[in-house]
Design a protein around this motif. Structure first.
Motif, mmCIF file in Angstrom:
data_model
loop_
_atom_site.group_PDB
_atom_site.id
_atom_site.type_symbol
_atom_site.label_atom_id
_atom_site.label_comp_id
_atom_site.label_asym_id
_atom_site.label_seq_id
_atom_site.Cartn_x
_atom_site.Cartn_y
_atom_site.Cartn_z
ATOM 1 N N ASP A 78 15.942 6.423 0.830
ATOM 2 C CA ASP A 78 15.248 7.302 1.779
ATOM 3 C C ASP A 78 14.682 6.565 2.982
ATOM 4 N N LEU A 79 14.219 5.330 2.771
ATOM 5 C CA LEU A 79 13.640 4.568 3.883
ATOM 6 C C LEU A 79 14.591 3.497 4.402
ATOM 7 N N HIS A 80 15.764 3.386 3.768
ATOM 8 C CA HIS A 80 16.837 2.484 4.242
ATOM 9 C C HIS A 80 16.396 1.017 4.272
ATOM 10 N N ALA A 81 15.603 0.623 3.301
ATOM 11 C CA ALA A 81 15.219 -0.783 3.180
ATOM 12 C C ALA A 81 16.376 -1.566 2.569
ATOM 13 N N SER A 82 16.476 -2.838 2.905
ATOM 14 C CA SER A 82 17.469 -3.696 2.265
ATOM 15 C C SER A 82 16.991 -4.034 0.857
ATOM 16 N N LEU A 83 17.893 -4.488 0.008
ATOM 17 C CA LEU A 83 17.527 -4.830 -1.363
ATOM 18 C C LEU A 83 16.468 -5.940 -1.422
ATOM 19 N N PRO A 84 16.592 -7.015 -0.611
ATOM 20 C CA PRO A 84 15.532 -8.036 -0.644
ATOM 21 C C PRO A 84 14.168 -7.483 -0.231
ATOM 22 N N VAL A 85 14.152 -6.609 0.765
ATOM 23 C CA VAL A 85 12.879 -6.025 1.202
ATOM 24 C C VAL A 85 12.299 -5.134 0.103
ATOM 25 N N ALA A 86 13.156 -4.359 -0.555
ATOM 26 C CA ALA A 86 12.690 -3.515 -1.660
ATOM 27 C C ALA A 86 12.094 -4.367 -2.775
ATOM 28 N N GLY A 87 12.676 -5.526 -3.019
ATOM 29 C CA GLY A 87 12.133 -6.426 -4.030
ATOM 30 C C GLY A 87 10.766 -6.962 -3.658
ATOM 31 N N LEU A 88 10.538 -7.154 -2.357
ATOM 32 C CA LEU A 88 9.240 -7.658 -1.900
ATOM 33 C C LEU A 88 8.132 -6.618 -2.020
ATOM 34 N N PHE A 89 8.495 -5.359 -2.176
ATOM 35 C CA PHE A 89 7.491 -4.292 -2.219
ATOM 36 C C PHE A 89 6.436 -4.551 -3.281
ATOM 37 N N PHE A 90 6.863 -5.021 -4.445
ATOM 38 C CA PHE A 90 5.929 -5.170 -5.558
ATOM 39 C C PHE A 90 5.013 -6.384 -5.395
ATOM 40 N N LEU A 91 5.274 -7.196 -4.373
ATOM 41 C CA LEU A 91 4.336 -8.272 -4.076
ATOM 42 C C LEU A 91 3.013 -7.732 -3.539
ATOM 43 N N THR A 92 3.008 -6.459 -3.127
ATOM 44 C CA THR A 92 1.735 -5.866 -2.696
ATOM 45 C C THR A 92 0.736 -5.814 -3.854
ATOM 46 N N ASN A 93 1.230 -5.918 -5.095
ATOM 47 C CA ASN A 93 0.326 -5.948 -6.250
ATOM 48 C C ASN A 93 -0.525 -7.205 -6.291
ATOM 49 N N LEU A 94 -0.146 -8.223 -5.519
ATOM 50 C CA LEU A 94 -0.921 -9.460 -5.517
ATOM 51 C C LEU A 94 -2.306 -9.262 -4.925
ATOM 52 N N ALA A 95 -2.502 -8.166 -4.192
ATOM 53 C CA ALA A 95 -3.825 -7.877 -3.636
ATOM 54 C C ALA A 95 -4.712 -7.111 -4.612
ATOM 55 N N ALA A 96 -4.190 -6.764 -5.782
ATOM 56 C CA ALA A 96 -4.935 -5.933 -6.733
ATOM 57 C C ALA A 96 -6.283 -6.522 -7.133
ATOM 58 N N PRO A 97 -6.403 -7.833 -7.381
ATOM 59 C CA PRO A 97 -7.719 -8.350 -7.793
ATOM 60 C C PRO A 97 -8.818 -8.134 -6.751
ATOM 61 N N VAL A 98 -8.458 -8.131 -5.471
ATOM 62 C CA VAL A 98 -9.471 -7.910 -4.434
ATOM 63 C C VAL A 98 -10.059 -6.507 -4.571
ATOM 64 N N LEU A 99 -9.181 -5.515 -4.685
ATOM 65 C CA LEU A 99 -9.651 -4.140 -4.857
ATOM 66 C C LEU A 99 -10.354 -3.964 -6.196
ATOM 67 N N GLY A 100 -9.882 -4.659 -7.223
ATOM 68 C CA GLY A 100 -10.547 -4.597 -8.515
ATOM 69 C C GLY A 100 -11.972 -5.119 -8.442
ATOM 70 N N PHE A 101 -12.166 -6.196 -7.704
ATOM 71 C CA PHE A 101 -13.519 -6.749 -7.545
ATOM 72 C C PHE A 101 -14.429 -5.762 -6.816
ATOM 73 N N VAL A 102 -13.920 -5.177 -5.736
ATOM 74 C CA VAL A 102 -14.725 -4.235 -4.950
ATOM 75 C C VAL A 102 -15.105 -3.017 -5.783
ATOM 76 N N VAL A 103 -14.113 -2.431 -6.467
ATOM 77 C CA VAL A 103 -14.367 -1.232 -7.275
ATOM 78 C C VAL A 103 -15.297 -1.560 -8.442
ATOM 79 N N GLY A 104 -15.070 -2.694 -9.085
ATOM 80 C CA GLY A 104 -15.908 -3.065 -10.215
ATOM 81 C C GLY A 104 -17.358 -3.272 -9.820
ATOM 82 N N ARG A 105 -17.582 -4.003 -8.739
ATOM 83 C CA ARG A 105 -18.948 -4.241 -8.290
ATOM 84 C C ARG A 105 -19.624 -2.926 -7.878
ATOM 85 N N TRP A 106 -18.856 -2.051 -7.234
ATOM 86 C CA TRP A 106 -19.382 -0.750 -6.814
ATOM 87 C C TRP A 106 -19.785 0.075 -8.034
ATOM 88 N N SER A 107 -18.908 0.130 -9.032
ATOM 89 C CA SER A 107 -19.184 0.959 -10.214
ATOM 90 C C SER A 107 -20.385 0.452 -10.993
#
Length: 415
Positions: free
Chosen positions: A51-80
């Protein structure tokens, strides 16, 4: 309001969870959370490419966005940990999650999908972990003597939903298209609020944390044991990404496994976890959660070595069962270990723990890509085997260090 006290000696953990109250509502909520996540995940790469016409290597890089998860986890945890009732933030996150999946479905550029997953969906995923923090609050208000059994049984709801999602997502994708399938994932994310919409659980600070914390979020210095445990856990958990990426390739290209059997081998882990997660809770309440996790991580060493040397599907099934035992411990009772290591910040421990799961997936993608270039398939599985050894050794070292600290504290108290 907290539930009345329960005598767990005369009731099983299952009957306790399935009775009226928070635990049953949390289990149902987590079923929809797991369903929503797994409806979308297997379809995302296809959505990016078709649907977005990404190349296979770019599609593989998508899940690297999960590397930012600990930052959001820290913010949400401290807030809660500063809120009276964490479930308020959980409800906000579910609404944000729905909006995130709708925006993802409406995306017209690849970068839009990356940004949505990095920010909006990352925030929603972090807030989803607050269900476990609320369960722990309730267990603190009303002790049961079966914390691990209750937590692992509640966690089973997520596993059951996660098992069901891929089939639902595949059917929806074929019937209504990938964009509407992502919207359906958003609806499941919102529906997880329904069982808990009127639930209130006052934030609790366990007795052992009151003298060593500020009562609202705890001390940053006290995070060290938790972060060490999570770091070691990531090393063991990242192997699952490698398993999902390269085990089907190994079966297809080198073993000549038929399609149906290949799917059966891969799905063995999910089925086995339904059995082993409650069992892990029982063993953890009897022998201690950290001990059970160490033993199960060592079984993970055997699992990955089994993948590396297997010459038949039967060996792969046996190795997958061992891998499921490790994941039952890390996924089922690892959350209680994290909460025990940082009792003054239960929300922080919960959100960072589940952020570590996402982080491990991103790390696994990187490690797998590098490792397969060095060792090929199935040699790449020796890397997660070695990482499990490091994890087990590190957890043992943590336990010994904690024991020495307790001994010094006892001697100081006596003197």
């Amino acid at each position: 309001m907290p539930q009345p006290a329960v005598a767990t000696e005369s009731r099983s953990a299952l009957s306790l969870v399935m009775g009226p109250g928070l635990y049953r509502r949390a289990l149902v909520s987590l079923f929809f959370a797991g369903l929503g996540m797994s409806v979308a995940l297997p379809q995302l790469s296809l959505f990016l490419v078709q649907d977005l016409h990404a190349s296979l290597p770019v599609a593989g890089l998508f899940f690297l966005t999960n590397l930012a998860a600990p930052v959001l986890g820290f913010v949400v945890g401290r807030w809660s940990d500063r809120l009276t009732d964490r479930l308020t933030l959980f409800r906000v996150g579910a609404v944000v999650g729905l909006l995130g999946w709708v925006v993802m479905a409406l995306s017209t550029q690849v970068w839009m999908a990356f940004v949505v997953n990095l920010t909006v969906l990352g925030f929603a995923a972090a807030t989803g972990s607050l269900v476990f923090a609320a369960v722990r609050d309730q267990l603190t208000h009303v002790p049961t003597g079966a914390d691990n059994r209750v937590m692992s049984t509640v966690r089973l709801g997520f596993s059951l939903g996660f098992m069901s999602g891929p089939l639902v997502g595949s059917v929806l994708g074929g019937l209504v298209g990938l964009r509407l399938t992502l919207v359906a994932a958003g609806l499941c994310t919102l529906v997880q609020v329904v069982p808990l919409v009127r639930q209130r659980v006052p934030r609790a600070v366990p007795e052992q944390a009151r003298g060593s914390s500020r009562g609202r979020g705890g001390s940053s210095a006290g995070l060290a044991p938790l972060l060490t445990f999570l770091g070691l856990g990531v090393l063991a958990m990242c192997g699952d990404t490698i398993r999902l990426a390269y085990l089907p390739i190994y079966m297809e290209l080198q073993l000549g496994t038929p399609d149906w059997l290949r799917g059966a081998v891969i799905s063995t882990q999910s089925l086995a976890m339904v059995v082993f997660i409650p069992l892990a809770g029982v063993l953890a309440d009897r022998y201690g959660a950290q001990r059970v996790v160490v033993v199960c991580v060592l079984l993970g060493v055997g699992a990955n070595l089994g993948f590396a040397v297997a010459d038949s599907e039967l060996v792969l099934v046996a190795a997958t069962v061992l891998h499921a035992i490790m994941w039952a411990a890390l996924g089922g009772i690892g959350i209680t270990v994290a909460q025990d290591l940082y009792p003054q910040g239960i929300g922080m421990a919960s959100s960072l723990y589940f952020s570590a799961l996402r982080f491990a997936a991103g790390i696994g993608g990187v490690v797998g890509a590098v490792g397969v270039g060095w060792f090929g398939v199935p040699g790449v599985f020796t890397i997660p085997a070695a990482l499990c050894v490091v994890t087990a050794a590190g957890l043992v070292a943590m336990a010994l260090a904690a024991r020495r600290r307790r001994a010094r504290a006892s001697r100081t108290a006596v003197s």
